[in-house]
Structures are given as structure tokens and as C-alpha cells.
Design an enzyme around this catalytic site. Structure first.
Site, PDB file in Angstrom:
ATOM      1  N   GLU A 414      44.858  20.312  43.605  1.00 30.19           N
ATOM      2  CA  GLU A 414      44.558  19.949  42.125  1.00 30.19           C
ATOM      3  C   GLU A 414      43.689  21.105  41.472  1.00 30.19           C
ATOM      4  O   GLU A 414      42.743  20.874  40.826  1.00 30.19           O
ATOM      5  CB  GLU A 414      44.151  18.623  41.985  1.00 30.19           C
ATOM      6  CG  GLU A 414      45.103  17.540  42.390  1.00 30.19           C
ATOM      7  CD  GLU A 414      44.634  16.061  42.196  1.00 30.19           C
ATOM      8  OE1 GLU A 414      43.398  16.054  41.678  1.00 30.19           O
ATOM      9  OE2 GLU A 414      45.306  15.214  42.529  1.00 30.19           O
ATOM     10  N   GLU A 491      50.220  14.057  47.648  1.00 33.29           N
ATOM     11  CA  GLU A 491      49.313  13.084  47.434  1.00 33.29           C
ATOM     12  C   GLU A 491      49.839  11.862  46.464  1.00 33.29           C
ATOM     13  O   GLU A 491      50.391  12.138  45.405  1.00 33.29           O
ATOM     14  CB  GLU A 491      48.031  13.643  46.988  1.00 33.29           C
ATOM     15  CG  GLU A 491      46.857  12.461  46.910  1.00 33.29           C
ATOM     16  CD  GLU A 491      45.502  13.276  46.396  1.00 33.29           C
ATOM     17  OE1 GLU A 491      45.228  14.153  46.953  1.00 33.29           O
ATOM     18  OE2 GLU A 491      44.887  12.582  45.784  1.00 33.29           O
TER      19      GLU A 491
END
Length: 797
Positions: A414, A491
Site C-alpha cells: 500500500e 490482502e
């Protein structure tokens, strides 16, 4: 002149003696001294640490404190302190050891480790998750004068992470004695260019620290199978300092999570008399894999869905201090659930963790960074990124590339450079670095932006596989938006649960907190718990069932990595302090499975699963949601005190059977039915008052080396019929009697502010866990577990 000649020949004899002795690795974890004071005089050889604490490594000083709201890292850091700590160790070397080469290897130090040997400054290590080493050779004393190592560890800049990091020398330390001419582990690269049913090849690249002075050296390669049988052997002469050669093999057994077959490869450097000068040993696994943009992941030629979880590096009550026995326990609990892949979120793991993944059979996505140049916390790695990220990336790949378990490299999670053009150059640069060092594995990153024109990391067109976190509604557009790329769900989920807590079920998934505008949940429970029914998630996530179903029905997604396998310290969404650890895990911090564990087990394994929830202690007339996870059957029939409440089945959109049942005391029983025949039964009974404890001691399955093995004592609070009592918890005291040390205690409750090092622990929902170790391995240990209702002495064999 004569004296000079004598000295020369003595030194020459020492060097030749050292050359004839192969590498020796010395465990350096014992007999350290430690203090939390900070003074540069501690580096000096004439300083005496008489009042310092005597410790063994690995060591995490933060985990020994009581939890507190005042610590600057806050809840992200697990409500525990950082600070500055010093370590010292003295050790002798015999005069006959002079002429050898010595390296001190640190498996990991958090954070900013500065090292001195005999008052000489060796340098500073920046990355808190990577191994590093220092050459001690030119600074050592031999004979009567002892050597002094001093290490200053600075974890005072807070906050520097989004989760608990631990503080100190939290992984293994070893001293390595080598001959002056030796093989370089970092330059050794083992690959399997060809793997098939009938023929495989093994290629070895390695290098020496220096050429052998114009002489021709010999390198001997030997490959043994798991039964120590010699499979292949080759001895080759070479000159210079570089070596590359292959071994041609016949049929070999392939490595996979279902059958993690390993071979032993020895690489020996020989002198002209065929004496071993240096030696390296590796575990080799033969496997081949690829990703397909339409059909997902393939291992050894077969379609293979990745059943993965993300794992942080802490080990519950041990904090960040690595223990191979505790790590093995975590992995085997995951293995029993059906997990076949691990994502090391979001930094490199301990080397020994990867050894376990090789041995036990886990595919590993090895992740390097949680941030690049753009920060997520004020003092995180972004302040060192520009200067150190390439060197750290090189260190990571060289350290870990010989593990057969590793099948992907992730260069970030991220990363905020997704949002501007700086992400393009950084992605290209790092991907090139990784591929130059290891062209055999794909490079990925965990991304959040599902539009190509807004995702600058994907625009670099340098990644081999794209991973996407969450974004369930966008899955079907990914193959079009990122055409040509294989895809994984890197994820998912972020569901929230407290083991053993069952709030009345809602009709829809509750988001706690509801949006990014809210820091904490506003309608949560006053005791800082979350229902164990799979119906609460963070606003960016969803339930476990839904996340898995979204991946399960899409072949183009190579697999899933659930956030997370275990609860971990820090990041206690959705609550503020006193919550101090996460709610995301499928298993709680103590290693006790939550109910949803059995949903995954029913989907990911052939184990016969029939799991009924909740407990059966309620108020008369309460309307209770009853769920049942099962597999290998057509339906489940529910009985209450012998009366059938009907049959239910799973559906394409619901992975459990469900009923609403008015409570009455007694027995709730589930019967699994296949082809009209009962194949399995399970029951929950109304518990009475607690009168006893049952202690289950686990060790043998989690044993690794004896010396560092832990014993895990799961204590159950039971009534007179042996039923676990879920609502009348008591305090336990773990009291050593003979040959036992208490390492930690836990109960899985995320807002328990009792130090995890405290030998006193309340049961929670009827359960608690103690971690102990023996002193003398050849003798039994004894521990007393005391409560206000009963006490029991347990013998640890």
C-alpha cells in the site's frame, strides 16, 4: 632477523592451521548484560556492567513492561515503550585461533543498532528487520585478554510503525569462525533451472572472499536425499574467486506444501590435499511454478489455489523476541487450518522462520517495505529510505533467495507512491534490482488503486504479478484494467473478532468504524470486545466468508492472503486504549482459534470438520444464533435436548448452516449427514460452576532443538462434568517448582492490560495459555497452577 623469521613461520603455521579447519558457527545468544540507561562510556572495554541485568538473546525489552496509554507510539505500538538500550558481552579466544576470520552476525535488531568490538566502532545498522554482520577479525584479542562486544539500540523515535515492533536484539546472534579464504554466503545462489518428472538440474553459483593466490582451488558439491543417501557428487577445479557449475540429476521428489521434500546440498572448498577449507550447507527443494493471467497459479504443473494468510513478526506473549518453537507452533496451527502460503507482512522475517517454511511446506511471499519515501508514521523507514533502500533490498534478496519456500518478492505494501509519478521510477528501479539478483521468481507489490491511470506503480510495467488489497467490488474489472497481468488478492478481509464473545447477530455486516472519518467505533461494546460471529469488519474490509467466496469463484485470482492469521500486538482497530492488540486474527494472540478458523478448515482441507457455535450458557428464552461449520457432507441436523430443530445446508453464498434457537439449558447437538447417513456428531452443553482446571501440555509437535524449546500449557476452566465454563473466569498463578522458567502468559483478550510477562493471568472465556521452558533438558520440570478453586502441580517431562 632470526626473530622476524621465527615470527613469520609461527604466523604462517597459524594461518595454515586455520585454513585446514572448516567453518564453525558459534551460538552467541547466552551471557549478555543489558541496561535501559544510555551512556557512551558503556562502549568502553574498561567499563564494568555490574548492576546490569543478565539476559539471553533473543531479547525484546518492551514486552516486559505493563501496558500504558502514555507511551508515544500509542496503540499502534501496542501501548508499550521504546527507548534506548545497551547490550554487552565478553568472550575469550585461544591463541591457537589467531589467523582465523571472525564475523559477528545479527539476525535482527530493532532499531538503529551501533556495534563496538574492544572499543572499536564497527558501524550502524538502519533497517530493524534485516540481518547484518560485522567483520571482527582485525580487532580481536587472543589468549588472556578477553573481547568485549557493546551494542547500542535506539528505538526512541516514536511512532515509527503502524504495529508493535519490539525493541532490542530480538533475533539470534552468532559468531562465525572461518578460514582466511572462505566462501561467501551472500554470493551463493542455488537454482533449479530444469525440473521435470524424469530429469532435473541444479546450478550453483558462489564466490570466495579472495582469489587463492594464483593457485587452483577445488569445489566439491554433494547432494543427499532426506535419508542421507548420496544422489549426486561432483568435484571441480577452478581458479580465481568465482564459481558456477551445475549438477545433472535424474528423477527427484518435488517440493510442495503437501509434500515439502528437501535435499541437502553441501558446498565444500578444498585445498590441494583435498582437505576442507570451508563449507556451506543448504536445504534444496525442487519445484516449478508459474502464474497465468486467466487461470491463476500453477505449482509443479498443477493448478494450485493459494490459501494464504498475512503474518506479522511478533509471537504474542514473547513480543518480537524470536523463538523457533513458538514460530513452529504458529505455522502448524495455520497448517491445520489449511494454509499453504504466508505473506510476511510487511517486512522480512527471521531467517529461521523461513527455514521452518521450507521444512513444513509453506509458499512465502517475502515482503520488503511498508513505505517508501512517503511516510505513514513520523519516524518510520521513510527517513532512511532514500539512502538505504537499494542496499537493504539487495541484502534481503541475497539473504533469502536460496529458500525453496519463497516464490515471490514483494517490494511494498500500500505504498503511497501509487498516487503520483514518483512511483514509476522507484518501482522500475527496485524491480530491476530484485530481478538482477534473482531472475527465477516474480516481483509483486500489494496495491490499492484499481484504475490503471491512477496507479503509478502498475504504470511502471515492471511488476510480474499484481496484488490487490481488498477492493472486492472491483475484482471483475481487474483483468481488463490491467490486461496481461496475473493477479492475486494480496490482502483481504480485515474482519474483527474476540474469541468466545457472541453478540446477537445482525442481518448485515457491521463496519467498525463505519468510515475513514471515524477514528474509532462509536457503537462498540463497553468491554472492548467484538462478536466472534463473522459479521463485523473494518470499513475497508468484509467478513471472512465473503472475502473467501469472492476469491474462490474467480479462477484468474491466483489466491488469497487473509488479514491476518494471528492477532498481533498493536493496531487494535476498532478501539482506543485500553485495547492494545489487533482483532483481525483467525487465531487469537494466545494461539487459541476463533470460531471462523473452522470455516477455513472446512473449505481448505479434507479434515472432517463439524464445529458448532456458540457456547450453550444463556438466559432462559434468549434467542440464540447457532452456526455450524462443516465439510464432506450434504447437511447438518440440529438437536436441542433430543428434539430435532431441522436440517440446514451451506449454499453458494453462505459457508455455514444456521438456526435461531430459543435457549433452554441442556445439550445442543449437531449431526453431520452424508447420503442420508450420520457421519459425525458434536455437542455443546450448558456448563455449571467451575470446580477444576484441565491442563494440556504441548511440546513434542513444536520441538526444534531442545535448548530453546517451549512448553505450551493450555488451561481450561471446567465444571464437575468437564465442560468448559465460558462465563466465570478465575485468576491463574503459574508458579515454578522445579527446573521451570515462566516465559509468558496470555488469554487472547485484546484489552487485558496485565503484562504478558506476568505469571498471573485470568482465564478468558474459560481458557488461558502459559509458555514455559526447562532449565536442565535431561530432567523433568514441575509447575504449580493455582486458582481460588483448585491448584494442580504439573510435571513437564
Amino acid at each position: 632477523m632470526f626473530n622476524k623469521l621465527v615470527s613469520f613461520f609461527i604466523l604462517f603455521a597459524m594461518v595454515m592451521t586455520a585454513i585446514a579447519q572448516p567453518r564453525q558457527t558459534i551460538n552467541f545468544n547466552e551471557d549478555w548484560s543489558f541496561t535501559l540507561e544510555d551512556d557512551l562510556q558503556f562502549r568502553r572495554t574498561d567499563f564494568s556492567p555490574v548492576n546490569w541485568k543478565k539476559i539471553s538473546l533473543p531479547h525484546d525489552w518492551s514486552i516486559g513492561f505493563d501496558f500504558g496509554e502514555e507511551y508515544p507510539a500509542g496503540n499502534a505500538g501496542g501501548a508499550l515503550p521504546g527507548g534506548v538500550g545497551w547490550y554487552r558481552k565478553t568472550f575469550p579466544l585461544s591463541a591457537k585461533d589467531k589467523g582465523s576470520h571472525y564475523t559477528l552476525h545479527f539476525g535482527g535488531v530493532y532499531r538503529y543498532a551501533e556495534v563496538w568490538i574492544n572499543g572499536k566502532y564497527l558501524g550502524k545498522n538502519i533497517n530493524g528487520y534485516l540481518s547484518f554482520e560485522h567483520d571482527l577479525t582485525s580487532h580481536l584479542h587472543y589468549g588472556n585478554e578477553e573481547n568485549v562486544i557493546a551494542v547500542r539500540v535506539d528505538n526512541s523515535l516514536q511512532p515509527n510503525s503502524r504495529w508493535y515492533t519490539g525493541s532490542g536484539i530480538y533475533r539470534d546472534v552468532r559468531l562465525e569462525k572461518r578460514s582466511p579464504i572462505h566462501l561467501l554466503r551472500a554470493e551463493t545462489f542455488i537454482t533449479t533451472p530444469e525440473v521435470s518428472a524424469d530429469r532435473s538440474t541444479l546450478r550453483v553459483q558462489t564466490a570466495l572472499n579472495q582469489a587463492m593466490s594464483g593457485k587452483t582451488g577445488k569445489l566439491q558439491l554433494k547432494l543427499h536425499d532426506k535419508n542421507k543417501k548420496l544422489i549426486a557428487e561432483q568435484t571441480l577445479a577452478f581458479s580465481g574467486s568465482q564459481f558456477e557449475e551445475g549438477l545433472s540429476l535424474g528423477r527427484v521428489d518435488l517440493w510442495s506444501p503437501d509434500s515439502p521434500t528437501l535435499y541437502d546440498l553441501s558446498i565444500s572448498l578444498l585445498d590441494s590435499s583435498d582437505e576442507v577449507i570451508d563449507h556451506l550447507q543448504y536445504a534444496v527443494g525442487f519445484r516449478h511454478f508459474h502464474f497465468d493471467e486467466h487461470k491463476g497459479f500453477f505449482l509443479n504443473g498443477q493448478s494450485f489455489k493459494l490459501f494464504g494468510v498475512c503474518l506479522h513478526h511478533d509471537l504474542g506473549a514473547l513480543g518480537a523476541a524470536f523463538n523457533k518453537s513458538a514460530a513452529k507452533r504458529q505455522l502448524l496451527i495455520m497448517k491445520d487450518m489449511g494454509v499453504n502460503a504466508i505473506r510476511t507482512a510487511h517486512n522480512p522475517p527471521a531467517e529461521e522462520f523461513l527455514d521452518l517454511c521450507d521444512e513444513l511446506g509453506f509458499l512465502v511471499q517475502n515482503e520488503s517495505y511498508d513505505m517508501w519515501a512517503k511516510r505513514k508514521n513520523k519516524f518510520d523507514y521513510h527517513i532512511d529510505f532514500k539512502e538505504h533502500h537499494i542496499a537493504d533490498l539487495i541484502s534481503l534478496v541475497k539473504r533469502d533467495r536460496n529458500h525453496p519456500s519463497i516464490f515471490m518478492w514483494s517490494i511494498g505494501n500500500e505504498i503511497r507512491e501509487q498516487f503520483d509519478s514518483t512511483g514509476i521510477a522507484l518501482t522500475k528501479n527496485m524491480a530491476e534490482v530484485v530481478k538482477a539478483l534473482d531472475p527465477t521468481r516474480p516481483v509483486t507489490a500489494a496495491l490499492t488503486e484499481t484504475n490503471f491511470d491512477k496507479n503509478f506503480i502498475a504504470q511502471a510495467e515492471a511488476l510480474d504479478v499484481l496484488g490487490f488489497n481488498y477492493k472486492y467490488f472491483d475484482y471483475d474489472k481487474l483483468p481488463t484494467e490491467f490486461k496481461g497481468y496475473p493477479l492475486i488478492a494480496s490482502e483481504t478481509t480485515s474482519a474483527l473478532q474476540t474469541r468466545g464473545v457472541y453478540d446477537p447477530l445482525q442481518d448485515t455486516i457491521q463496519l467498525w468504524p463505519a468510515s475513514s472519518k471515524d477514528k474509532f467505533v462509536t457503537n462498540g461494546n463497553p468491554d472492548f470486545t467484538v462478536s466472534a460471529y463473522d459479521n463485523v469488519a473494518a470499513y475497508w474490509g468484509t467478513s471472512h466468508e465473503r472475502a473467501w467466496l469472492e476469491v474462490k469463484k474467480r479462477d484468474f485470482l491466483g489466491g488469497i492472503f487473509v488479514w491476518t492469521g494471528f492477532d498481533y500486538l498493536g493496531e487494535p482497530v476498532p478501539y482506543p486504549y485500553p485495547a492494545r492488540s489487533s482483532y483481525y486474527g483467525v487465531v487469537d494472540l494466545a494461539g487459541l482459534p476463533k470460531d471462523v478458523y473452522y470455516m477455513y478448515q472446512s473449505e481448505w482441507t479434507d479434515t472432517e470438520v463439524l464445529h458448532l457455535l456458540p457456547h450453550w450458557n444463556w438466559k432462559e428464552g434468549d434467542l440464540v444464533d447457532v452456526w455450524c461449520y462443516y465439510n464432506n457432507a450434504d447437511e447438518v441436523e440440529l438437536f436441542l435436548n433430543g428434539r430435532s430443530l431441522g436440517r440446514q445446508s451451506k449454499t453458494d453464498d453462505q459457508l455455514h448452516a444456521a438456526w435461531k434457537v430459543p435457549f433452554e439449558a441442556g445439550e445442543l447437538k449437531a449431526v453431520k449427514i452424508k447420503n442420508g447417513t450420520t457421519v459425525q456428531e458434536v455437542a455443546k452443553k450448558t456448563a455449571g460452576n467451575p470446580v477444576d482446571i484441565v491442563v494440556d501440555v504441548e511440546h513434542e509437535r513444536y520441538a526444534v532443538d531442545g535448548a530453546t524449546d517451549l512448553y505450551f500449557l493450555t488451561v481450561s476452566l471446567v465444571d464437575e462434568k468437564g465442560t468448559i465454563v465460558p462465563n466465570s473466569d478465575v485468576e491463574l498463578s503459574f508458579i515454578p517448582q522445579e527446573n521451570i522458567t515462566i516465559v509468558g502468559t496470555d488469554n487472547g483478550y485484546q484489552a487485558d492490560l496485565n503484562s504478558l510477562s506476568n505469571p498471573k493471568r485470568n482465564t478468558y472465556k474459560g481458557l488461558a495459555v502459559g509458555m514455559v521452558k526447562k532449565g536442565d533438558l535431561d530432567k523433568a520440570g514441575k509447575i504449580l497452577i493455582k486458582t481460588n478453586i483448585v491448584e494442580k502441580e504439573i510435571t513437564i517431562k
